[in-house]
Design an enzyme around this catalytic site. Structure first.
Site, short mmCIF file in Angstrom:
data_model
loop_
_atom_site.label_atom_id
_atom_site.label_comp_id
_atom_site.label_asym_id
_atom_site.label_seq_id
_atom_site.Cartn_x
_atom_site.Cartn_y
_atom_site.Cartn_z
N LYS A 17 6.15 2.00 -4.36
CA LYS A 17 4.98 1.40 -5.21
C LYS A 17 3.67 2.47 -5.19
O LYS A 17 3.76 3.22 -4.12
CB LYS A 17 4.69 -0.01 -4.89
N ARG B 70 0.82 -15.50 -0.66
CA ARG B 70 0.94 -14.64 -1.68
C ARG B 70 1.81 -15.07 -3.05
O ARG B 70 1.45 -16.26 -3.59
CB ARG B 70 1.11 -13.13 -1.35
N HIS C 200 7.90 -12.75 2.32
CA HIS C 200 7.21 -11.55 2.87
C HIS C 200 6.52 -12.18 4.03
O HIS C 200 6.08 -13.11 4.16
CB HIS C 200 6.14 -11.05 1.92
N ARG D 298 12.72 -3.70 3.51
CA ARG D 298 11.86 -3.04 2.49
C ARG D 298 10.89 -2.13 3.21
O ARG D 298 10.02 -2.75 3.68
CB ARG D 298 11.18 -3.92 1.70
N TYR E 279 -26.12 15.58 0.13
CA TYR E 279 -27.06 14.48 -0.55
C TYR E 279 -27.65 13.81 0.19
O TYR E 279 -27.21 13.34 1.36
CB TYR E 279 -26.03 13.33 -1.64
N CYS F 68 -18.71 14.22 -1.20
CA CYS F 68 -19.30 14.16 -2.72
C CYS F 68 -17.94 13.74 -3.22
O CYS F 68 -16.95 13.84 -2.88
CB CYS F 68 -19.86 15.23 -3.37
N ASP G 246 -16.45 15.75 -5.42
CA ASP G 246 -15.27 16.81 -5.47
C ASP G 246 -15.67 18.03 -4.30
O ASP G 246 -15.02 18.98 -4.37
CB ASP G 246 -15.52 17.66 -6.82
C1 LIG Z 1 4.36 -3.30 0.10
C2 LIG Z 1 5.36 -3.95 0.25
C3 LIG Z 1 6.28 -3.80 0.95
C4 LIG Z 1 6.50 -2.51 1.98
O1 LIG Z 1 5.37 -2.78 2.93
P1 LIG Z 1 5.26 -1.54 3.96
O2 LIG Z 1 4.41 -2.30 4.86
O3 LIG Z 1 4.58 -0.37 3.66
O4 LIG Z 1 6.49 -1.29 4.72
C5 LIG Z 1 7.54 -4.52 1.24
N1 LIG Z 1 7.41 -5.81 0.52
C6 LIG Z 1 6.53 -6.15 -0.02
C7 LIG Z 1 6.64 -7.21 -1.11
C8 LIG Z 1 5.30 -5.28 -0.42
O5 LIG Z 1 4.44 -5.79 -1.43
#
Ligand SMILES: *Cc1c(COP(=O)(O)O)cnc(C)c1O
Length: 702
Positions: free
Chosen positions: A366, A461, A489, A548, A594, A642, A644
């Site tokens: 992602k 979530r 999760h 994941r 700045y 800044c 850039d």
């Molecule tokens: C982002 C995400 C992950 C990966 O998370 P990491 O901590 O970067 O490994 C896995 N599962 C879900 C649902 C996520 O949103």
């Protein structure tokens, strides 16, 4: 076209293939033995054109560059048609201007016989690309194989059907239009599809591929000699065994990875296009020099002379082109990301090795693979045999699929149900964010959409409450939802505190209990998964279909303070570098930037770097904030960052001049600024730093 690609084996073989094509048209062994010549030019050299088709399928098909490649091929075809127009007129090829002749010449034979590859590549690319888009991969494969089989009967196996009146008539109608069957319609698609397929990675060990190539080639040789002895061949480009030989050959070539700095792809294409002109030139030169015997009559001498002449002409044209071509911005002109391909793949393998048997690494890509570049990451992982990916949203999933990524692509976030056609079209697996969503999707969709059902086991979530067994079970029998997995999760898997460990274990217990309950009711929940990076590392005993892996895949912890019970030698994939724009001397007591926020405490040398928060270098990384490496020394960022620009105090870094490279994240001359350290100074975690590294930073895949 070929630069910047990481397949040394394929790039180098392009040149060999071009010289094999020259051999087909010059018969180098004809002076010595007609059988040897047949074997060399009509069997061995027959791998050349299919190889080019496969390379097109491999690099171009389905990807974003397809249109560009098509345009390039059309331009080259037009240029070569113009180049050979005088030859055609002189040779009397253009005397007939009938419609059939024109169609034949333009779409199938090439306006000069030797150039049939160009229209075949164009037609093959258009045809195979649209088949893939319309029919999907399996039916494209079937169609391509069927076309090849039809082509075979008009080529090496003509003798088998020549005597059958219906077939004879049908094929002669085809020949009237196309001349031969080795063209973009019958010949190219099967090889383009094979190349496209192989992008998903070779599936067997190198030894098997080598054995397959040797056996396939021996059999093809026997096939060719047999067809020839039977007098079947109307033409000799196509053999039953050729696709098998090509598959193994290409799979082996794919194994040689690494960058080639020479433009071998363009060189080989030029050799191919120019060699007929080289033949004419060699003949002319031989006559003038009185070397007719050595350079024309002797077939080997002729071949060598033609190869040499076309190489020299091609190299000269490339040299010229290098001088006049439009200039592009160098990726290292200002600031850039270096992505270590080997580290990415090693991390993927190490994580996979760390997981229990039967559990597979799902690469979380992602937010453009946490800033690393999702398409390229996915294709590299695909080539290394990984085939499960997760993204955050629909557009990210579509982008991967359009680039030719194979395997499971799971969308972790919400997608409106009216987008079901897009989900289906790109074979994406959607997260059913709760049971109501699954029901709504099933109502909206007119055909089955793949989902993994999300379960809330305590993080609150996404997901349906784990206690709602009834509702969750119902998700697995909806008419237009095909639930192939279920996941949850973990909220605190990054902490090894006793109460957090207890909570994670409780989440896992709830999830497994739910799965058990579903099975008891006769509902198979499919592929189960729960762990992100820290779940994989801290709860390695939990058995799931997938783990994941996000941040760990990129070789960094979210926070260097995070306790992990294991770290299987993962190493950082990304470095951030920038060129110093200006170095100035300031006396003590001067304010800079700045708000004149920073004041020099001594006589200082300050470098101004052309990078800022617009690129993802957090403005809050101050004061005395993040450090960058110059000349192997850590130098503090001073003053306000800044959009850039930012300031670096390089007083202690020895000689520093504009154009020198500073490293903001990564190793530089023995020093390292880890992403964890950089993130800590920005008051955040690496996940946020990486995902925000801006679109303005080009990526250099090493
Ligand atoms: C982002 C995400 C992950 C990966 O998370 P990491 O901590 O970067 O490994 C896995 N599962 C879900 C649902 C996520 O949103």
């Amino acid at each position: 076209m070929s630069r910047g690609r990481n397949y040394k084996g394929i790039e180098i073989f392009r040149v060999a293939a071009a010289f094999l094509v020259v051999a087909i048209h010059t018969s180098p062994l004809a002076s010595y033995s007609s059988t040897a010549d047949f074997i060399f030019t009509r069997v061995i050299a027959r791998v050349a054109v299919p190889f080019f088709f496969m390379a097109t399928g491999f690099f171009v098909l389905g990807g974003e560059s397809a249109r560009k490649s098509l345009k390039k091929l059309l331009c080259i075809y037009a240029a070569s048609a113009a180049l050979y127009l005088p030859v055609n007129v002189y040779a009397g090829h253009l005397q007939s201007w009938g419609l059939l002749d024109l169609i034949q010449q333009i779409f199938f034979e090439g306006t000069f016989y030797h150039l049939w590859y160009l229209p075949a590549a164009i037609l093959g690319l258009l045809l195979t690309g649209s088949l893939l888009r319309r029919l999907g991969e399996r039916r494209t494969a079937a169609a391509a194989i069927a076309l090849y089989a039809l082509g075979l009967l008009g080529d090496s196996y003509w003798g088998l059907i020549e005597g059958v009146p219906v077939l004879n008539g049908a094929y002669n109608a085809v020949f009237a239009l196309m001349g031969y069957t080795r063209n973009g319609l019958f010949f190219a698609p099967v090889f383009m599809w094979l190349g496209y397929r192989l992008r998903g990675g070779g599936r067997c060990a190198a030894g098997y591929e080598a054995a397959g190539l040797a056996a396939g080639f021996a059999l093809m040789l026997a096939e060719a000699l047999f067809a020839r002895s039977q007098g079947w061949q109307r033409h000799d480009s196509m053999y039953v065994l050729l696709p098998f030989v090509m598959y193994f050959l290409f799979a082996l070539l794919m194994r040689a990875r690494g960058r080639v700095s020479l433009p071998l792809g363009d060189f080989s294409l030029l050799v191919y296009i120019l060699h007929p002109a080289a033949i004419i030139a060699v003949r002319g030169a031989a006559r003038v020099l009185g070397l007719w015997g050595a350079l024309v009559e002797n077939s080997l001498g002729h071949y060598a002379a033609v190869c040499l002449a076309s190489s020299v002409a091609s190299a000269a044209l490339l040299w010229l082109w290098e001088r006049i071509r439009p200039r592009r911005v160098s990726p290292t002109a200002r600031a850039w990301l270096e992505i270590d391909t080997a580290a990415l793949l090693d991390n993927a393998r190490r994580l996979q090795g760390f997981m229990p048997d039967g559990s597979r690494m799902m690469a979380v890509l992602k937010c453009d693979a946490y800033g690393h570049g999702a398409v390229r990451s996915a294709l590299e992982l695909n080539s290394a045999g990984f085939d499960a990916f997760a993204v955050a949203c629909l557009a990210e999933g579509v982008e991967l699929r359009r680039a030719g990524v194979k395997g499971l692509i799971l969308i972790l976030g919400y997608t409106p149900v009216d987008q079901w056609r897009v989900l289906r079209r790109y074979s994406l697996t959607q997260c059913a964010v709760d049971a109501a969503y699954a029901r709504a999707l099933s109502v909206a969709a007119k055909a089955a959409v793949d989902v993994h059902v999300k379960v809330d086991t305590g993080m609150h979530r996404l997901g349906e409450d784990w206690r709602h067994t009834e509702e969750i079970a119902a998700c697995f029998s909806l008419p237009h939802v095909r639930a192939t997995g279920m996941f949850t999760h973990l909220a605190v898997s990054d902490s090894m505190d006793a109460k957090d460990v207890d909570f994670s274990r409780e989440q896992l217990r709830r999830f497994f209990a739910l799965a058990e309950e579903l099975r008891a009711r006769g509902v198979e929940p499919g592929a189960l998964h729960a762990q992100a990076s820290y779940g994989i590392l801290n709860y390695p005993d939990a058995r799931f279909a997938y783990g994941r892996a996000g941040v760990a895949l990129y070789g960094v912890k979210s926070d260097s303070a995070d306790a992990v019970s294991a770290w299987p030698e993962l190493r950082p994939v990304l470095s951030l570098r920038v060129r110093i724009g200006l170095v100035r001397e300031l006396p003590a007591g001067e304010g800079l930037g700045y708000g004149l926020e920073f004041t020099t405490s001594r006589e200082s040398r300050i470098a101004v770097l052309p990078i800022g928060y617009g690129d993802g270098v957090f403005r809050c990384a101050m004061p005395g904030g993040a450090w960058a490496i110059v000349n192997g020394r850590r130098c503090p960022i001073v003053g306000r960052i800044c959009m850039d620009q930012l300031f670096l105090d390089v007083t202690d870094a020895g000689e520093v001049k504009p154009g020198d490279v500073a490293t903001l994240i990564g190793r530089g001359g023995g020093e390292t600024v880890s992403c964890e350290e950089f993130a800590a100074r920005c008051g955040t975690i690496t996940n946020e730093v990486l995902s925000r590294l801006g679109k303005r930073l080009p990526r250099l895949w090493m």
